[in-house]
Enzyme design. Structure first.
Site, PDB file in Angstrom:
ATOM      1  N   GLN A   9     -10.063 -33.899   1.455  1.00  0.00           N
ATOM      2  CA  GLN A   9      -9.346 -34.177   0.215  1.00  0.00           C
ATOM      3  C   GLN A   9      -9.968 -33.482  -0.992  1.00  0.00           C
ATOM      4  O   GLN A   9      -9.430 -33.527  -2.087  1.00  0.00           O
ATOM      5  CB  GLN A   9      -9.257 -35.687  -0.033  1.00  0.00           C
ATOM      6  CG  GLN A   9     -10.522 -36.320  -0.610  1.00  0.00           C
ATOM      7  CD  GLN A   9     -11.575 -36.690   0.419  1.00  0.00           C
ATOM      8  OE1 GLN A   9     -11.644 -36.105   1.498  1.00  0.00           O
ATOM      9  NE2 GLN A   9     -12.405 -37.674   0.089  1.00  0.00           N
ATOM     10  N   SER A  10     -11.076 -32.801  -0.794  1.00  0.00           N
ATOM     11  CA  SER A  10     -11.780 -32.171  -1.909  1.00  0.00           C
ATOM     12  C   SER A  10     -11.037 -30.933  -2.411  1.00  0.00           C
ATOM     13  O   SER A  10     -10.728 -30.026  -1.624  1.00  0.00           O
ATOM     14  CB  SER A  10     -13.186 -31.748  -1.472  1.00  0.00           C
ATOM     15  OG  SER A  10     -13.762 -30.878  -2.433  1.00  0.00           O
TER      16      SER A  10
END
Length: 197
Positions: free
Chosen positions: A11-12
């Protein structure tokens, strides 16, 4: 042959901006790239960091400004505040772990597809159809995640412990030959290290 351990959180936005470059650098130098997805929200407090919600507003606003700048520089389409920013990344991470164990597909492509789904396409990366589509698009059996779920969950937890023990405190983070590199903006340094510079 060198091995690069790639600690990442799917999700970064910074992992998304790293794109295919870690895999390209590894291939250029004949190194093996080992993907080690982990729970970044658990990593930060254990290593002196803070999750986004607990950071000072000046840090949050600078991060947003820098993300937009880096995305423009790299020519990457990115939404400043994606619809499903809080989606659980674990299912997509389990799929990455299972796909890596199974082999035969494009892991870098899968990581990029998941990042693009979240940061450019407004999709929920915890949904099976998003994960299955990213797997299929990159040459994996979409059901590989279902078959490897238990092993992947154990590996995911183990990756966090390994990261803490190796001094990893953020993502993306690369460990190779005793050297550590944090951030997609340190990929040139990783490449120089592998080249012996």
């Amino acid at each position: 042959m060198a091995q690069i351990e790639y600690f990442l959180a799917l999700q970064s936005p910074w992992v998304y901006l790293a794109g295919r470059r870690p895999a390209e650098i590894a291939a250029l130098h004949g190194a093996t790239l080992v993907y080690k997805p982990l729970d970044a929200l658990a990593l930060f407090p254990r290593t002196g960091g803070k999750v986004r919600a607990d950071r000072h507003p000046s840090r949050v606003s600078y991060s947003a400004e820098d993300l937009a700048r880096q995305a423009r520089k790299l020519g990457v389409r990115m939404t400043a505040d994606p619809l499903f920013r809080g989606a659980n990344p674990a299912p997509a991470a389990y799929a990455l772990i299972a796909a890596q164990a199974a082999g035969g597909g494009d892991l870098a492509g899968y990581v990029l597809a998941i990042g693009r789904a979240m940061w450019a396409e407004g999709k929920d990366i915890s949904e099976d159809e998003v994960i299955h589509a990213a797997l299929a698009e990159n040459g994996f059996d979409p059901k590989v995640a279902d078959r490897g779920m238990l092993m992947a969950a154990e590996t995911y937890a183990g990756n966090l412990e390994e990261a803490v023990s190796k001094g990893v405190f953020g993502v993306p983070f690369f460990v190779t030959e005793g050297a550590r590199f944090w951030g997609q903006d340190r990929l040139d340094d990783l490449e120089a290290h592998l080249a012996g510079a």
